[in-house]
Design a protein around this motif. Structure first.
Motif, PDB file in Angstrom:
ATOM      1  N   UNK A  52       0.793  -1.208   0.084  1.00 18.82           N
ATOM      2  CA  UNK A  52      -0.106  -0.070  -0.003  1.00 18.82           C
ATOM      3  C   UNK A  52       0.873   1.494   0.083  1.00 18.82           C
ATOM      4  N   UNK A  53       1.938   1.252   0.765  1.00 20.03           N
ATOM      5  CA  UNK A  53       2.793   2.347   0.893  1.00 20.03           C
ATOM      6  C   UNK A  53       3.537   2.648  -0.698  1.00 20.03           C
ATOM      7  N   UNK A  54       3.642   1.461  -1.242  1.00 16.47           N
ATOM      8  CA  UNK A  54       4.457   1.482  -2.469  1.00 16.47           C
ATOM      9  C   UNK A  54       3.422   2.021  -3.421  1.00 16.47           C
ATOM     10  N   UNK A  55       2.493   1.802  -3.365  1.00 17.02           N
ATOM     11  CA  UNK A  55       1.331   2.300  -4.322  1.00 17.02           C
ATOM     12  C   UNK A  55       1.290   3.777  -4.166  1.00 17.02           C
ATOM     13  N   UNK A  56       1.269   4.224  -2.724  1.00 19.25           N
ATOM     14  CA  UNK A  56       1.330   5.731  -2.528  1.00 19.25           C
ATOM     15  C   UNK A  56       2.546   6.299  -3.346  1.00 19.25           C
ATOM     16  N   UNK A  57       3.724   5.797  -3.254  1.00 16.53           N
ATOM     17  CA  UNK A  57       4.959   6.281  -3.845  1.00 16.53           C
ATOM     18  C   UNK A  57       5.021   6.308  -5.254  1.00 16.53           C
ATOM     19  N   UNK A  58       4.135   5.256  -5.887  1.00 18.61           N
ATOM     20  CA  UNK A  58       4.221   5.085  -7.479  1.00 18.61           C
ATOM     21  C   UNK A  58       2.888   5.285  -8.074  1.00 18.61           C
ATOM     22  N   UNK A  59       2.491   6.507  -7.906  1.00 19.11           N
ATOM     23  CA  UNK A  59       0.922   6.881  -8.447  1.00 19.11           C
ATOM     24  C   UNK A  59       0.775   6.115  -9.776  1.00 19.11           C
ATOM     25  N   UNK A  60      -0.460   5.450  -9.819  1.00 19.35           N
ATOM     26  CA  UNK A  60      -0.856   5.070 -11.355  1.00 19.35           C
ATOM     27  C   UNK A  60      -0.836   3.628 -11.309  1.00 19.35           C
ATOM     28  N   UNK A  65      -0.398  -5.231 -11.013  1.00 14.86           N
ATOM     29  CA  UNK A  65       0.729  -4.792 -11.640  1.00 14.86           C
ATOM     30  C   UNK A  65       2.013  -4.910 -10.660  1.00 14.86           C
ATOM     31  N   UNK A  66       1.602  -4.051  -9.645  1.00 21.01           N
ATOM     32  CA  UNK A  66       2.641  -3.995  -8.408  1.00 21.01           C
ATOM     33  C   UNK A  66       2.847  -5.321  -8.015  1.00 21.01           C
ATOM     34  N   UNK A  67       1.929  -6.304  -7.608  1.00 20.75           N
ATOM     35  CA  UNK A  67       2.199  -7.656  -7.071  1.00 20.75           C
ATOM     36  C   UNK A  67       3.295  -8.451  -8.118  1.00 20.75           C
ATOM     37  N   UNK A  68       2.802  -8.429  -9.412  1.00 20.17           N
ATOM     38  CA  UNK A  68       3.756  -8.988 -10.375  1.00 20.17           C
ATOM     39  C   UNK A  68       5.227  -8.505 -10.254  1.00 20.17           C
TER      40      UNK A  68
END
Length: 121
Positions: A52-60, A65-68
């Motif tokens: 969740x924190x990574x998704x905040x740091x990498x918008x969009x 995709x993040x999990x992959x």
């Protein structure tokens, strides 16, 4: 003023290596061409984070995709994962020593892009 023609242009004594003869650079470009990888590594340069924190740091970036990408980056030892058991188990990701070393060329690429690539409109 007319330009002068040089009948003996400078000759290169060495030819650049083709991608076939440089598997290391081919792997590096494959890593960077796989969408989001560089941005995820830069996000983790700020410190360990859960997805969740990574998704905040990498918008969009989508969750899928993040999990992959996290799975791929873990498999090639650029990031590590720390699973914390409990009622709501959480996995935190961090740069591995190899991932930290990759930040050096990634930072140089970032600076080059800032200086030489126009911002998209």
């Amino acid at each position: 003023m007319p330009t002068q023609h040089n009948p003996h242009p400078a000759r290169r004594t060495e030819h650049p290596q083709s991608a076939d003869s440089s598997p290391a650079i081919t792997r590096a470009f494959a890593l960077l061409s796989n969408g989001w990888n560089g941005l995820i590594l830069m996000a983790l340069a700020k410190g360990p984070a859960d997805s969740a924190q990574i998704r905040e740091r990498v918008p969009g970036i989508s969750g899928r995709t993040l999990a992959q990408r996290l799975q791929e980056l873990t498999a090639i030892d650029l990031i590590t994962q720390d699973v914390r058991p409990g009622l709501s188990s959480r996995t935190r990701y961090a740069l591995s020593p190899h991932g930290n070393a990759f930040l050096i060329p990634l930072a140089v690429l970032f600076l080059w892009a800032e200086d030489h690539l126009p911002a998209s409109s």
